[in-house]
Design a protein around this motif. Structure first.
Motif, PDB file in Angstrom:
ATOM      1  N   ILE A   1     -30.542  60.486  42.670  1.00 53.66           N
ATOM      2  CA  ILE A   1     -31.708  61.347  42.854  1.00 53.66           C
ATOM      3  C   ILE A   1     -31.449  62.239  44.072  1.00 53.66           C
ATOM      4  O   ILE A   1     -31.197  61.733  45.170  1.00 53.66           O
ATOM      5  CB  ILE A   1     -32.971  60.493  43.042  1.00 53.66           C
TER       6      ILE A   1
ATOM      7  N   SER B   1     -37.346  56.395  38.421  1.00 55.87           N
ATOM      8  CA  SER B   1     -36.322  55.865  39.336  1.00 55.87           C
ATOM      9  C   SER B   1     -35.900  54.459  38.931  1.00 55.87           C
ATOM     10  O   SER B   1     -36.689  53.674  38.420  1.00 55.87           O
ATOM     11  CB  SER B   1     -36.829  55.873  40.777  1.00 55.87           C
TER      12      SER B   1
ATOM     13  N   ARG C   1     -43.730  60.509  44.270  1.00 53.14           N
ATOM     14  CA  ARG C   1     -43.519  59.068  44.451  1.00 53.14           C
ATOM     15  C   ARG C   1     -44.842  58.337  44.600  1.00 53.14           C
ATOM     16  O   ARG C   1     -45.781  58.841  45.205  1.00 53.14           O
ATOM     17  CB  ARG C   1     -42.668  58.820  45.702  1.00 53.14           C
TER      18      ARG C   1
ATOM     19  N   GLN D   1     -41.779  54.253  43.755  1.00 54.99           N
ATOM     20  CA  GLN D   1     -40.950  54.764  42.672  1.00 54.99           C
ATOM     21  C   GLN D   1     -41.217  56.247  42.435  1.00 54.99           C
ATOM     22  O   GLN D   1     -42.313  56.734  42.707  1.00 54.99           O
ATOM     23  CB  GLN D   1     -41.305  54.029  41.377  1.00 54.99           C
ATOM     24  N   TRP D   2     -40.186  56.893  41.867  1.00 59.44           N
ATOM     25  CA  TRP D   2     -40.341  58.294  41.473  1.00 59.44           C
ATOM     26  C   TRP D   2     -40.965  58.390  40.087  1.00 59.44           C
ATOM     27  O   TRP D   2     -40.645  57.596  39.197  1.00 59.44           O
ATOM     28  CB  TRP D   2     -38.985  58.993  41.436  1.00 59.44           C
TER      29      TRP D   2
ATOM     30  N   ASP E   1     -31.937  55.492  44.836  1.00 65.42           N
ATOM     31  CA  ASP E   1     -32.189  55.191  43.423  1.00 65.42           C
ATOM     32  C   ASP E   1     -31.475  56.187  42.514  1.00 65.42           C
ATOM     33  O   ASP E   1     -31.076  57.265  42.937  1.00 65.42           O
ATOM     34  CB  ASP E   1     -33.690  55.221  43.139  1.00 65.42           C
ATOM     35  N   THR E   2     -31.350  55.772  41.266  1.00 69.89           N
ATOM     36  CA  THR E   2     -30.786  56.672  40.258  1.00 69.89           C
ATOM     37  C   THR E   2     -31.860  56.971  39.220  1.00 69.89           C
ATOM     38  O   THR E   2     -32.891  56.304  39.169  1.00 69.89           O
ATOM     39  CB  THR E   2     -29.563  56.046  39.569  1.00 69.89           C
ATOM     40  N   LEU E   3     -31.579  57.971  38.394  1.00 72.98           N
ATOM     41  CA  LEU E   3     -32.568  58.387  37.392  1.00 72.98           C
ATOM     42  C   LEU E   3     -32.443  57.569  36.115  1.00 72.98           C
ATOM     43  O   LEU E   3     -31.344  57.210  35.683  1.00 72.98           O
ATOM     44  CB  LEU E   3     -32.374  59.874  37.055  1.00 72.98           C
TER      45      LEU E   3
ATOM     46  N   ASP F   1     -31.687  59.209  49.046  1.00 77.32           N
ATOM     47  CA  ASP F   1     -32.481  58.327  48.186  1.00 77.32           C
ATOM     48  C   ASP F   1     -31.500  57.405  47.471  1.00 77.32           C
ATOM     49  O   ASP F   1     -30.518  57.875  46.879  1.00 77.32           O
ATOM     50  CB  ASP F   1     -33.280  59.153  47.172  1.00 77.32           C
TER      51      ASP F   1
END
Length: 808
Positions: free
Chosen positions: A426, A417, A148, A187-188, A485-487, A483
């Motif tokens: 995630i 992300s 991240r 962010q990832w 967020d989604t991918l 987490d």
RNA sequence: GCUUGUGUGGCGAAAUGGCAGACGCAAGGGACUUAAAAUCCCUCGGGGAGGACCCGUACCGGUUCGAGUCCGGUCACAAGCACCA
């Protein structure tokens, strides 16, 4: 013949017989044909789908008839932004609309009559798939390839939400019109840059279109140069990356990207207001605007200075938006005399322009001078060439820790992300005590909850779903948060080709033993718009998984073909707003799938595409009817044997020429020329029937023709095949092979040129040598006339093609 | 703007540096038919006379015996440019 009726009949029979089932006992003979899977949009199958899947199915059927065990699966790339936006607009849940769309598309794809093996179908939005997407994320995480950091996003201050680039129209939010700004969020990322060098090198080994490889090479953007450290008067240090270290004596200022972390610290109090205003302005510009070389340069002075390490000169520190924080070190040295952009910038702000390079041959000496040359005004380096000085200067700087030779890539790490709902969660837990903790593999999948408020209000939708967010830390057992967020959906599509051959494995993402046999994909077909993203990400995944020990191959797609784009009749890209959308259904309903597919293959160059035009479709139907009459005629004539004379020999030539050319053309996706050869063959058979007919021989030709046609018009060919008295499917038969003997000619016609103008035609024996051909040409009356008083000075003979007599 | 492509008859398109326009559409003419549809035959880049010949593959230049094809430049269009997939 009623085409639509026979299509239903054959589709049912194929399904009943499981004709296209992949035989797993024949993996050694596999041929993996893969078309990029579909995004299940609300509309029905588009011409683009037909154009992607129809011709590639023809290719797959050809490979099947050529003896390969073809594996051709199909599935859906089902997560993504459009379903979520649709839901925001209509209130219909993304899962409901997506599954409904998938059901419709499945039905339509089946009606197309493609030889997909539906037993291996994949839907990326289903837990049995995304469980393994999450598992893969964890493997990347464990191997240090997922991390991240802060990164800028498009932010609408009014909707309080992150916007995709697509949702930003002229710098404003598409929904509310507010000016969009850039804002940093944690962010990832996937560390794709760790593979930059291998991704570049691997391109040399794969059979991909050269233009795609060129695009990827430039996207990766390797450049070699040096990093040079500048020390500020405040004591802070920063480095610049340059490919032209030879010009470092000409530095008259340095520019930091407006986002550079040192900017706030360095800016002097009296410059603060100006710098802040400039930074705000920059947050509104897109990257494309910032990189434009024609746009007027902008910038602001921080009030601070640093020292040029090569000559101790005091150098002003500016910020300017043509410097991107994401590329190189986020700082550049300004060499006004030898760089276009620096020159413009210096001119505009009245900065020094110091010449330190002159041309080696003393030629053009205007500024800016951006070519390589010889150093001047550079102390002990004067007289060195660019190439020598570039290395020498950096090596000298290195001794004091002020520089290093460096390879830089334009490629950036992949931001994966998304602050969205309709994606793969995630699998990370954030624990107040233990920090970032991966979800244990036995707890996968982290299921995407159904009841979520995904109206845009500034937070990730999942963040508002307490039952989802609240969990237990797997390490310490105390309450923790997931987490939110989604991918990026590109993550889902970066490994689907690995899942297909083992699609229902509930123990692992895939069984390496199976996958290592089934991969790489032998022929991958999809749009060129994926050149730099999907196709690069998939390669990255493959290499990373290989290094983790799951795969034993380096590249996912050994061979790649891009289909072109079918435009609307007006020559524009089809879009609802332009009202130029062609619906395949209308034509398929009227003429059938085979006719529609034949038309798409015949009417366009596959990789080019082009504007839609209906008139050709009817001609295809006429061709099919002409074929049907031919087959009926042959059936009526029976199979009585007769003479094999010149007429038969001529037809046999066409027959085998067709076999050879059609096969060769199919191998390279040249469908239009292959069909042209089939038409020639039909024309030749009709011409043959004008004379005395050897019915047995004609039948042989017709039989071959039906086999040749089968991949192009599968239902129609099955029907004709049955008319000829066969019981089994035509796709169990072998594609005809060319008898080279039938293609041997006794003599050839050649054109004879005099001074590059065709003046005569001569016929020469096939075995004539160049000398004999030259003599025949010179003896020809028409050639003699054309020569007149001229004398031949040179004769060029290209056997079987042309003779050119150069005469004076 | 940058990166990568593309540009050939009225139209869709073909052409390993070797006869530009295969195959097809549209158009025109003809055969068959009471007629129409369907089918079959002929013509079909431009000029010239249906001949000889000349011109012609976006534009300008180059390499070559020979260039649509290779090289340099120009113009136009398309795709991608990192959160559409």
């Amino acid at each position: 013949m009623n085409f639509t009726e026979i299509e239903k009949k054959w589709q049912k029979r194929w399904e009943d017989e499981k004709l296209y089932s992949f035989d797993t006992s024949k993996r050694d003979n596999k041929y993996y044909v893969l078309e990029m899977f579909s995004y299940p949009s609300g509309a029905k199958l588009h011409v683009g789908h037909w154009y992607n899947y129809g011709p590639s199915d023809t290719f797959a059927r050809f490979m099947r008839m050529s003896g390969k065990e073809v594996f051709q699966p199909m599935g859906f790339d089902a997560f993504g932004l459009p379903a979520e936006n649709y839901a925001i607009k209509t209130g219909i849940h993304p899962k409901d609309s997506t599954l409904k769309n998938i059901a419709t598309m499945e039905k339509q794809l089946k009606a197309m009559g493609a030889s997909f093996d539906w037993d291996y179908e994949i839907k990326t939005c289903m837990p049995d798939y995304y469980k393994w997407t999450q598992w893969l994320f964890l493997q990347f995480y464990k191997h240090g390839l997922a991390y991240r950091k802060e990164a800028p996003v498009n932010w609408c201050p009014s909707c309080n939400t992150v916007l995709a680039n697509e949702q930003v129209v002229d710098g404003c939010c598409e929904r509310c019109g507010t000016t969009v700004v850039r804002k940093n969020l944690t962010q990832w990322f996937f560390k794709i840059t760790a593979y930059a060098e291998e991704l570049l090198a691997g391109l040399d080994k794969i059979d991909w279109p050269e233009k795609t490889k060129a695009m990827q090479r430039n996207w990766i953007g390797k450049s070699t140069g040096g990093e040079i450290v500048f020390t500020c008067e405040s004591g802070d240090k920063f480095s610049v990356f340059t490919t032209r270290a030879d010009t470092v004596f000409g530095v008259s200022y340095v520019i930091l990207a407006p986002e550079h972390p040192l900017v706030d610290k360095l800016t002097t109090p009296e410059r603060k207001a100006e710098i802040e205003a400039y930074k705000l302005a920059c947050s509104k510009a897109t990257e494309i605007e910032r990189l434009s070389t024609s746009r007027e340069k902008t910038g602001a002075f921080t009030g601070a200075y640093c020292i040029n390490p090569v000559n101790g000169k005091r150098v002003p520190i500016w910020i300017g938006d043509y410097v991107l924080y994401s590329y190189g070190t986020g700082a550049v040295m300004g060499v006004a005399a030898h760089d276009e952009r620096d020159y413009d910038f210096a001119k505009k702000f009245g900065l020094d322009i110091v010449r330190v390079i002159r041309s080696a041959d003393g030629g053009d000496d205007s500024l800016p001078y951006c070519e390589h040359g010889v150093l001047v005004n550079s102390g002990k380096y004067d007289g060195m060439t660019t190439d020598e000085a570039k290395v020498a200067i950096v090596k000298d700087l290195e001794k004091n820790g002020n520089g290093a030779l460096k390879t830089n890539y334009r490629l950036r790490d992949w931001l994966i992300s998304r602050q969205r709902y309709w994606g793969c969660p995630i699998p990370i837990i954030h624990c107040p005590h233990c920090g970032e903790v991966p979800v244990p593999e036995d707890q996968l999948p982290v299921e995407l909850p159904y009841d979520v408020d995904f109206a845009p209000d500034g937070k990730s939708p999942l963040l508002k779903c307490e039952p989802f967010m609240n969990t237990i830390c797997p390490v310490c057992g105390r309450p923790a948060r997931r987490d939110p967020d989604t991918l990026d959906t590109f993550v889902c599509s970066s490994w689907y080709f690995l899942r297909y051959p083992d699609a229902h494995n509930d123990k692992q993402a895939f069984d390496p033993e199976i996958i290592n046999k089934m991969l790489p994909v032998d022929k991958y077909i999809g749009g060129a718009e994926h050149a730099c993203m999907h196709l690069l990400y998939a390669r990255f995944f493959t290499k990373a998984l290989r290094d983790m020990g799951y795969l034993n191959f380096d590249e996912p797609f050994s061979s790649l073909v891009h289909q072109g784009v079918i435009l609307g009749p007006d020559g524009n890209r089809m879009s609802k707003s332009k009202g130029n959308v062609i619906s395949p259904d209308e034509y398929v309903g009227k003429y059938g799938s085979d006719a529609f597919r034949l038309y798409l293959m015949f009417g366009f160059s596959y990789v080019e595409g082009g504007p839609w035009n209906t008139s050709g479709l009817e001609s295809i139907v006429r061709f099919m009817e002409r074929v049907e009459r031919l087959v009926k005629k042959s059936v009526d004539l029976g199979t009585k044997n007769g003479e094999y004379g010149k007429a038969e020999k001529d037809l046999d030539f066409v027959r085998h020429n067709t076999i050879k050319r059609a096969s060769d053309d199919l191998k390279v996706f040249s469908f239009n020329t292959a069909i042209a050869r089939l038409m020639e063959f039909v024309n030749a058979m009709y011409k043959y029937m004008d004379g005395n007919i050897n019915a047995a021989f004609l039948r042989e030709c017709v039989e071959d023709f039906v086999l040749l046609l089968a991949p192009f018009a599968p239902h129609f060919a099955e029907e004709l095949h049955e008319m000829l008295g066969h019981r089994e499917s035509v796709f169990k038969r072998a594609y005809p092979t060319c008898n080279e003997k039938a293609l041997v000619r006794d003599e050839y016609e050649m054109a004879v040129q005099v001074n590059s103008r065709v003046k005569a035609k001569i016929v020469v024996p096939a075995d004539a040598d160049n000398k004999a051909i030259e003599e025949t040409a010179l003896a020809d009356d028409a050639v003699k006339t054309a020569l007149g008083t001229l004398r031949p000075v040179k004769v060029i003979v290209i056997p079987k093609r042309i003779v050119n007599i150069v005469a004076k």
